[in-house]
Design a protein around this motif. Structure first.
Motif: not given
Length: 465
Positions: A46-52
């Motif tokens: 979820l957090l990596y998705t936000v980074c994208t």
């Protein structure tokens, strides 16, 4: 160099980087699922998705502009780089606002600083990798991608397995790997800071670049909605553990996305070079038909291997992820065709507005369907929403470009590829071992129907090597 040979050459070079990178990422999943619980992996995803989505916002998506403008015959690379550096510096300063904003949400509270640096360096590394593509150095670009993912793997092992840093270790691995990737790009791209500073800022060029790249920001957000909002909504409606399983289901369809990435990187060169040719439409239709056939064939092969691969690929707690992969794979098939249309028209014409409109066509139904289907059907509802949104994007792009490109979407061979893909997806849900047997029969039908096209494609690839 002939047009087919030129396309195959670039496809081969981009394949080196993309396949190498994806293989490393693919092999990392057992590591992540081995050291992180489903709930932890759900948070990480979820957090990596936000980074994208944060990365393109910080850099104003300037990576798209640096690649496209460098491909112009009369481009001044130093001026383009000067403008790019100014955008990155300004964006990185404004991007610090991310840190206090993350405290508002429980799932990101305490991760503000690491999310900021991860988003920044992922985006900056992409900018300079795209610069290598823009100056037509596909081999150097591919090597850069391999270096990037290999370093992610090395740092992940150190930070997650040896040092046991957990979620923070995952993001620190990405930060370190992307910093080193930037250094690599500076060296092999022969970026001379003195020469760049001397040329000064070109306001007119900067305006053109920002006009092109900023239009990609809402477009990027629309694609983020289609690619990632389902994970956010699954986390919110079902839980982060469910999102951890769902994110694993994306990994197998991601193999088909490799073909999409590889081919479209190479095709963008050919599409720009062929934009003024007399037989552009005929040539494009021929390539489009081959792409549909090849993508369907590869997808069906993956469907055959899906369940056996999942049994050895992930921990038992993640095995149920296979249920969602076939639907996502079908969606990726349509996405490949839609991406081809986008590269052929929108990229060549620098039409970022067209990209945005097609993104909206897919994003809005995606959110609506996620909101309706996830509470009723669970994770599989999210997969169905994503698949349908990809189909809508492709259908809209073909309709939108019907006069300028006139793609033959409904030929007999392409229609058959669509039907075979849908049948293959449905056969995955037949009880074992009948599903594998029926899928193998389906693959034999594919070979019989397309033996001429597949053999011709194989022959060209062998000659290229």
């Amino acid at each position: 160099m002939g047009r087919i040979k030129y396309l195959m050459k670039n496809t081969f070079l981009f394949a080196l980087g993309s396949l190498g990178s994806r293989i490393v990422v693919f092999l990392l999943v057992p590591l992540y699922t081995g050291v992180l619980l489903p709930e932890e992996y759900g948070i990480v995803d979820l957090l990596y998705t936000v980074c994208t989505i944060l990365g393109p916002l910080i850099t104003l998506n300037i990576s798209e502009a640096i690649m496209r403008f460098c491909l112009d015959k009369d481009s001044n690379h130093n001026k383009i780089l000067n403008n790019t550096f100014l955008v990155i510096i300004a964006g990185s300063l404004i991007g610090i606002l991310i840190i206090p904003i993350t405290r508002i949400f429980a799932v990101s509270d305490g991760y503000g600083l690491i999310l900021y640096f991860c988003s920044l360096f992922i985006a900056v590394a992409q900018v300079f990798l795209y610069y290598l593509r823009g100056i037509e150095k596909p081999l150097l670009y591919s090597i850069g991608c391999i270096i990037q993912t290999t370093l992610i793997a090395i740092f992940s092992i150190i930070f997650l397995v040896v040092l046991e840093w957990g979620i923070r270790g995952y993001f620190r691995a990405y930060i370190c790997a992307n910093i080193i990737t930037c250094i690599y790009c500076f060296l092999v791209g022969k970026i001379n800071f003195i020469s760049i500073i001397r040329v000064g800022m070109d306001k007119n060029l900067l305006r053109q670049m920002l006009t092109y790249s900023i239009a990609f920001i809402p477009n990027t957000f629309m694609w983020w909605i289609m690619n990632a909002s389902d994970r956010v909504m699954v986390s919110a409606m079902i839980g982060t553990a469910a999102n951890g399983i769902y994110s694993v289901s994306y990994k197998i369809p991601g193999l088909v996305s490799v073909c999409n990435t590889i081919f479209n990187q190479a095709w963008s060169y050919s599409a720009i070079k062929e934009s003024d040719s007399n037989d552009r439409v005929e040539y494009t239709n021929r390539v489009f038909e081959i792409l549909a056939i090849f993508s369907a064939t590869v997808s069906i092969i993956i469907l055959i291997l899906l369940k056996p691969a999942m049994k050895v690929y992930v921990q038992a707690t993640y095995y149920s992820a296979w249920k969602y992969s076939p639907i996502l794979l079908l969606g990726n098939y349509f996405l490949i065709l839609g991406s081809f249309v986008g590269s052929t028209t929108y990229t060549v014409d620098k039409n970022s507005v067209g990209m945005l409109k097609s993104g909206i066509v897919g994003a809005i139904p995606n959110i609506i369907l996620n909101a309706i289907l996830i509470p009723i059907m669970g994770i599989i509802g999210a997969a169905m929403a994503t698949c349908f949104s990809y189909f809508l994007v492709t259908a809209y792009r073909i309709y939108d470009t019907r006069y300028s490109l006139a793609l033959k979407w409904n030929t007999r061979k392409i229609n058959l590829a669509h039907v075979l893909m849908i049948i293959g997806t449905l056969l995955c849900y037949v009880p074992e071992p009948f599903s594998e047997i029926l899928l193998i029969i389906l693959l034999l039908i594919v070979f019989c129907c397309y033996k001429k096209e597949l053999f011709n494609l194989l022959e060209k690839f062998i000659k290229r090597k």
